[in-house]
Write a protein that holds these residues in place. Structure first.
Motif, PDB file in Angstrom:
ATOM      1  N   ALA A 125       0.941  -1.245  -0.027  1.00 12.53           N
ATOM      2  CA  ALA A 125       0.026   0.070  -0.178  1.00 12.53           C
ATOM      3  C   ALA A 125       1.028   1.245  -0.173  1.00 12.53           C
ATOM      4  O   ALA A 125       2.191   1.173   0.370  1.00 12.53           O
ATOM      5  N   ASP A 126       0.377   2.357  -0.197  1.00 13.73           N
ATOM      6  CA  ASP A 126       1.052   3.648  -0.328  1.00 13.73           C
ATOM      7  C   ASP A 126       1.261   4.077   1.097  1.00 13.73           C
ATOM      8  O   ASP A 126       1.864   4.741   1.653  1.00 13.73           O
ATOM      9  N   GLY A 127       0.374   3.968   2.147  1.00 12.99           N
ATOM     10  CA  GLY A 127       0.336   4.447   3.593  1.00 12.99           C
ATOM     11  C   GLY A 127      -0.855   4.136   4.443  1.00 12.99           C
ATOM     12  O   GLY A 127      -1.805   3.335   4.008  1.00 12.99           O
ATOM     13  N   ILE A 128      -0.820   5.107   5.330  1.00  9.74           N
ATOM     14  CA  ILE A 128      -2.041   4.962   6.377  1.00  9.74           C
ATOM     15  C   ILE A 128      -2.577   6.084   6.316  1.00  9.74           C
ATOM     16  O   ILE A 128      -1.930   7.368   6.449  1.00  9.74           O
ATOM     17  N   ASP A 129      -4.045   6.473   6.232  1.00  9.28           N
ATOM     18  CA  ASP A 129      -4.778   7.663   6.547  1.00  9.28           C
ATOM     19  C   ASP A 129      -4.849   8.037   8.049  1.00  9.28           C
ATOM     20  O   ASP A 129      -5.483   7.285   8.778  1.00  9.28           O
ATOM     21  N   PRO A 130      -4.305   9.163   8.627  1.00  8.42           N
ATOM     22  CA  PRO A 130      -4.236   9.324   9.696  1.00  8.42           C
ATOM     23  C   PRO A 130      -5.491   9.798  10.503  1.00  8.42           C
ATOM     24  O   PRO A 130      -5.763   9.666  11.460  1.00  8.42           O
ATOM     25  N   ARG A 131      -6.260   9.812   9.377  1.00  8.82           N
ATOM     26  CA  ARG A 131      -7.803  10.363   9.966  1.00  8.82           C
ATOM     27  C   ARG A 131      -8.811   9.231  10.383  1.00  8.82           C
ATOM     28  O   ARG A 131      -9.671   9.365  11.372  1.00  8.82           O
ATOM     29  N   ASP A 132      -8.467   8.082   9.909  1.00 11.18           N
ATOM     30  CA  ASP A 132      -9.302   6.875  10.254  1.00 11.18           C
ATOM     31  C   ASP A 132      -8.555   5.390  10.540  1.00 11.18           C
ATOM     32  O   ASP A 132      -9.261   4.457  10.838  1.00 11.18           O
TER      33      ASP A 132
END
Length: 615
Positions: free
Chosen positions: A397-404
């Protein structure tokens, strides 16, 4: 008798492929001899089929007439007669199973029973011939000790020695006469006339039984393991199913494999194996050049090397070469063509994709494979963990969404708005993420309930916590063709081959579960955090200003405030105590908003070691 012995010897020569001068005339005049010849040839063919490549068949065949002559030409054909206690003790004696009482009684019986003495002589001679023929190939004692076993279920009488051999062969011995049954006929009349053929029959039956009792050596064997947890019956039919840990598997060709769980490997031949899942490293010596590793859709042929292969799913595999070279490509069943194969040399890697029928070169990641059993440390890549991997280069994956907390692949997000809350992720190693804002009070930073009061921030973030570095959104000048903010600092481009970058544009935080990493990586413990961190937010005359935090189980391990692009990058080398559980990394905006707060980490690694390291 000399004429008979000579004729039988020439008969054996004929069956073994030698010359047999004058035998044709005798066959024309002797129908019984013709039957014996047919029987000998049939037995010879059967023995050669079963024992091919294991014993010298010709030597055994030539020994048969001499054996019969030395044993007073006694009859050895299975007749269905009941087995006496003396015969059972005789079988015990040949097999080496003795007790003082039984052997004293047997000795007394032998003194008065000439027939039993002849049987003992035959049995001993047969045993010796079998041992000589099969030396180093089959385990004679194992089968011989099975001969005196109790009668098979459903048989009214115990079995004779030859009957027990037949039972070991997988036939149904003991079909001897019951009371009132007619005596079974011999398959060929000559078999009951000439003792040499009878001796040959028993010898062939015994050899075949022994060969079946011990199968061919396995193509590969387990020679070592470390923290290994195996699936039930993991060694069945050459299959090694490793749930976790490490295992060393040695092939008879000399190839050696380090298998890392969870993984399933099938050893097909000494020169061929199939990796159904997981990853391994193959060490192939010069004598095993051409060793072949397969997956469901790919093939790797060694040309004298050390290489790793990882199966990510049924349609994808990655190959990496550490030394020497290999030829790799999709298998013909997956649409692979000979012309599309790649030759990879040391330091190179390729990804094989059956869904697109493609083989493409990719950057090599040394941390992805365990190359030796005695490995006492690993360096895990934090950017790979953020990408959904285990720190060894398999994150996609590209990364993690820090919002959720979602692990995603997405273009540049631009400005995001947080809620100062802790969000769990689907990664087994990333415990959770958050966008901190001290205005709303303390921020929870782990599932263990740890919290910290951060300074007041804008409450906003920018882009993902991203593997490879932050992307610039088009509204702020990012190019759709190349939106990545180059992670260049400390005289190094961390976006180049051999390096990794992690974009942590303020405000953002994530927490790593060190205990989960330890369980997954063979019990190794996190001992150090290393790497380099810098603020690379510079655009014309504007620059960013950000803070960087490292927190361990709720305690601040490092707080570097007001990091500007003009500052020297911060080298990280932080000791992690053995009993630590949650490691948290955070970027905040230093109270002046998130503009150009492009905090980036280069080659951020977690050192995992077997022995705790000091500060």
């Amino acid at each position: 008798m000399p004429d008979d012995v000579d004729r039988e010897r020439r008969l054996a020569d004929h069956a073994a492929g030698g010359t047999a001068a004058g035998l044709a005339d005798e066959l024309a005049a002797d129908a019984a001899l013709g039957a014996v010849l047919a029987t000998s040839i049939a037995l010879d063919r059967a023995l050669r089929t079963v024992a091919r490549g294991r014993i010298d068949i010709d030597a055994v065949m030539r020994a048969l007439p001499a054996l019969a002559a030395r044993t007073d030409r006694a009859m050895l054909v299975e007749s269905g007669a009941p087995t006496t206690s003396a015969e059972r003790r005789l079988a015990d004696r040949v097999a080496g199973v003795r007790s003082a009482a039984s052997q004293d009684d047997l000795t007394a019986t032998l003194e008065i029973d000439g027939g039993l003495r002849r049987t003992l002589a035959i049995s001993t001679a047969t045993d010796r011939v079998l041992r000589a023929a099969a030396h180093g190939c089959i385990e004679i004692d194992t089968v011989m000790r099975a001969l005196p076993a109790a009668p098979a279920a459903g048989h009214e009488r115990p079995l004779t020695m030859s009957g027990r051999v037949l039972r070991a062969l997988g036939t149904q011995p003991g079909r001897g006469r019951r009371r009132g049954q007619a005596r079974p006929r011999a398959a060929l009349p000559g078999l009951r006339v000439l003792p040499a053929a009878a001796a040959a029959a028993l010898l062939v039956i015994g050899v075949v039984a022994l060969l079946h009792a011990r199968p061919q050596p396995a193509p590969a064997v387990l020679v070592g393991s470390r923290s290994a947890v195996w699936a039930p019956a993991h060694l069945g039919d050459g299959i090694f199913e490793l749930r976790s840990g490490l295992a060393e598997i040695s092939f008879r060709s000399g190839a050696r494999i380090i298998l890392e769980g969870p993984a399933t490997l099938e050893a097909l031949t000494p020169m061929r194996a199939r990796l159904h899942s997981g990853r391994l490293v193959a060490h192939v010596p010069e004598g095993a050049h051409g060793f072949k590793l397969e997956t469901a859709t790919a093939e790797v042929v060694d040309l004298g090397t050390e290489f790793g292969i990882a199966v990510t799913d049924a349609n994808h595999a990655e190959v990496q070469v550490f030394a020497g070279r290999v030829v790799t490509g999709l298998s013909p069943a997956a649409g692979g063509l000979e012309a599309a194969r790649l030759t990879l040399v040391a330091g190179r890697a390729a990804r094989l994709d059956a869904t697109t029928a493609s083989v493409v070169r990719v950057p090599a990641v040394l941390a992805r494979f365990v190359r030796e059993m005695d490995t006492d440390r690993l360096d895990l890549d934090l950017s790979d963990i953020i990408a959904g991997g285990d720190g060894r280069g398999n994150g996609s994956a590209d990364g993690i969404d820090p919002r959720d907390g979602r692990i995603v692949s997405a273009p540049a997000l631009g400005t995001t708005v947080g809620d100062n809350r802790y969000h769990r992720t689907a990664s087994p190693f990333v415990d959770g993420v958050f966008i901190p804002d001290g205005y709303h009070g303390p921020t929870v930073i782990s599932s263990g309930g740890h919290w910290l009061q951060f300074p007041v921030t804008s409450g906003s973030g920018y882009d993902l916590i991203r593997n490879g570095g932050t992307l610039e959104h088009a509204e702020f000048g990012g190019s759709p063709e190349n939106p990545r903010i180059p992670p260049v600092f400390g005289s190094c481009d961390f976006g180049e081959f051999g390096h990794t970058a992690l974009g942590m544009h303020a405000n953002a935080g994530f927490t790593v579960d060190l205990a989960a990493l330890s369980r997954f990586h063979h019990g190794l413990k996190a001992t150090r955090l290393t790497g380099m961190v810098a603020n690379i937010g510079r655009k014309k005359s504007n620059t960013g200003d950000a803070d960087f935090w490292v927190i361990l189980d709720g305690r601040i391990l490092l707080h570097q405030d007001h990091m500007y692009p003009s500052d020297r990058p911060l080298n990280l080398d932080l000791w992690i105590p053995d009993d630590s559980r949650f490691l948290t990394l955070v970027s905040t905006d230093a109270g002046d908003g998130v503009t150009l707060d492009w905090l980036s980490l280069g080659d951020a690694r977690l050192r995992m070691a077997a022995v705790p390291e000091g500060p």
